[in-house]
Design a protein around this motif. Structure first.
Motif, PDB file in Angstrom:
ATOM      1  N   ASP A 101      -9.485  -2.673   4.241  1.00  0.00           N
ATOM      2  CA  ASP A 101      -9.299  -3.846   3.392  1.00  0.00           C
ATOM      3  C   ASP A 101      -8.459  -3.507   2.166  1.00  0.00           C
ATOM      4  O   ASP A 101      -7.602  -4.281   1.748  1.00  0.00           O
ATOM      5  N   PHE A 102      -8.713  -2.330   1.580  1.00  0.00           N
ATOM      6  CA  PHE A 102      -7.878  -1.887   0.456  1.00  0.00           C
ATOM      7  C   PHE A 102      -7.896  -0.375   0.372  1.00  0.00           C
ATOM      8  O   PHE A 102      -8.793   0.291   0.905  1.00  0.00           O
TER       9      PHE A 102
ATOM     10  N   LYS B 109      -3.840  -3.908  -1.205  1.00  0.00           N
ATOM     11  CA  LYS B 109      -4.369  -4.346   0.089  1.00  0.00           C
ATOM     12  C   LYS B 109      -3.825  -3.437   1.179  1.00  0.00           C
ATOM     13  O   LYS B 109      -2.700  -2.933   1.083  1.00  0.00           O
ATOM     14  N   SER B 110      -4.637  -3.205   2.217  1.00  0.00           N
ATOM     15  CA  SER B 110      -4.264  -2.268   3.264  1.00  0.00           C
ATOM     16  C   SER B 110      -4.226  -2.950   4.625  1.00  0.00           C
ATOM     17  O   SER B 110      -4.860  -3.990   4.839  1.00  0.00           O
TER      18      SER B 110
ATOM     19  N   TRP C 257     -11.418  -6.934  -4.930  1.00  0.00           N
ATOM     20  CA  TRP C 257     -10.864  -7.235  -3.617  1.00  0.00           C
ATOM     21  C   TRP C 257     -11.723  -8.228  -2.838  1.00  0.00           C
ATOM     22  O   TRP C 257     -11.207  -8.984  -2.006  1.00  0.00           O
TER      23      TRP C 257
ATOM     24  N   GLU D  40       0.813  -1.217   0.000  1.00  0.00           N
ATOM     25  CA  GLU D  40       0.000   0.000   0.000  1.00  0.00           C
ATOM     26  C   GLU D  40       0.846   1.266   0.000  1.00  0.00           C
ATOM     27  O   GLU D  40       0.405   2.312  -0.483  1.00  0.00           O
TER      28      GLU D  40
ATOM     29  N   GLN E 212     -10.302 -11.418  -3.974  1.00  0.00           N
ATOM     30  CA  GLN E 212      -8.956 -11.637  -3.440  1.00  0.00           C
ATOM     31  C   GLN E 212      -8.959 -11.953  -1.952  1.00  0.00           C
ATOM     32  O   GLN E 212      -8.162 -12.777  -1.480  1.00  0.00           O
ATOM     33  N   LEU E 213      -9.850 -11.318  -1.209  1.00  0.00           N
ATOM     34  CA  LEU E 213      -9.846 -11.438   0.246  1.00  0.00           C
ATOM     35  C   LEU E 213     -10.874 -12.424   0.771  1.00  0.00           C
ATOM     36  O   LEU E 213     -10.893 -12.723   1.964  1.00  0.00           O
TER      37      LEU E 213
END
Length: 262
Positions: A187-188, A182-183, A216, A156, A219-220
Motif C-alpha cells: 500500500d505504501f 504509494k506503492s 495512508w 515510489e 488517502q487510500l
C-alpha cells in the motif's frame, strides 16, 4: 555485574533482514549514564531495557548509540519476542513514559501485534529551507508530527532513489525525516532518516508507522494496510488503523544471546 543481552532482528522472519535491536531485561534499573554507555557500546539502532513491575507489566526504555529515545517500535517488538519466550506468555504489557501503555500480543503464526497510540501527522507550516535543501528530489507535500517531517512523493521510485544530506538533516533536530509514497506491491513504502538521533538511515522504524498508517489509511480509504520500509535490509509491516490506535504486526528472528560483563 553480569547482564544477559539478546539481539533480535525485528520486522523480519529471517536473519539479516528487518531492523536489529538489543534487549537487556533487568531486575532493577541501571543508571541512565550506564544504559547510555551500553547502548553506545552495542552500536545497534536501539537497545531496549525492560524491568518488570509488581503488576506484571514491564517498563521499557530505549537507547540509541547517541541518546535515550522516547519511542521505538522495532525494539519493542524485539523485547516482546524475548519476554514472551522467557516468561512463556503470549501477551506483554509495556509502560513507557512518553507514550503510555503499549500492548503486544504474540499470534499463533509467531508474529507479534503491537498496539500503539496514533501519532497522526498534519500539514507543516514554516518548513525550514534546510529540509528541502537536504533532499535530492523535492516532495509534493510536507507533513509533520511530534517525531518527524513527512515528505510525500507521488512516485515510489523517488523514495527509493532519494539521497539526503545528513549534515543538513541534523539541523532539523529534534525532528527526523520520513519519505513515503504509494506503492504498487504494497500500500505504501517509506524510508526514515535520523542522523541527529541515531544514524543516517534506520532500517525499519515501527514508531513512524503510527503516523504513516493513519495518513495512508485516509488517502487510500482503507484501515488495513501493507507497508514496506525500503532500506538496505528492508522490512514488512501490517498496519491496522483504529480510532485512537495503530496496530503493527511483524515477525522477528533471534541472532544472539550472550552476557555483558560490567
Amino acid at each position: 555485574m553480569q547482564l544477559t543481552i539478546h539481539q533480535i532482528d525485528a520486522f523480519a522472519n529471517e536473519l539479516f533482514k528487518g531492523n536489529y535491536a538489543a534487549v537487556i531485561p533487568l531486575e532493577s534499573w541501571l543508571s541512565d549514564d550506564l544504559m547510555l554507555k551500553i547502548g553506545a557500546e552495542n552500536n545497534v539502532s536501539e537497545t531496549a531495557f525492560t524491568c518488570q513491575q509488581d503488576d506484571g507489566s514491564f517498563v521499557i526504555r530505549w537507547f540509541s548509540p547517541l541518546m535515550e529515545i522516547d519511542f521505538c517500535g522495532h525494539a519493542t517488538l524485539a523485547a516482546a519476542y524475548v519476554l514472551c519466550e522467557e516468561h512463556n506468555v503470549s501477551k506483554i504489557r509495556f509502560i513507557a513514559d512518553a507514550v503510555g501503555e503499549l500492548i503486544v500480543n504474540k499470534n499463533v503464526d509467531g508474529s507479534f501485534a503491537m498496539t500503539f497510540p496514533k501519532q497522526v501527522p498534519s500539514e507543516a507550516d514554516n518548513i525550514p529551507k534546510e529540509l528541502f535543501n537536504s533532499l535530492s528530489i523535492q516532495p509534493f507535500k510536507v507533513l509533520k508530527n511530534q517525531q518527524a517531517y513527512f515528505v510525500v512523493y507521488k512516485n515510489e521510485q523517488d523514495v527509493i532513489n532519494l539521497k539526503t544530506d545528513s549534515n543538513l538533516l541534523k539541523t532539523l533536530y529534534p525532528l527526523d525525516v520520513v519519505a513515503t509514497a504509494k506503492s504498487t506491491e504494497y500500500d505504501f513504502i517509506s524510508r526514515y532518516f535520523w542522523p541527529a538521533s541515531g544514524g543516517d538511515e534506520d532500517y525499519v522504524t515501527g514508531s513512524i508507522h503510527t503516523g504513516l498508517a493513519p495518513y495512508w489509511a485516509q488517502q487510500l480509504g482503507k484501515t488495513t494496510l501493507s507497508a514496506y520500509q525500503a532500506s538496505s535490509r528492508g522490512g514488512h509491516l501490517l498496519c491496522e488503523v483504529g480510532d485512537t490506535t495503530v496496530t503493527l504486526t511483524g515477525h522477528a528472528a533471534r541472532y544472539l544471546k550472550g552476557t555483558i560483563y560490567i
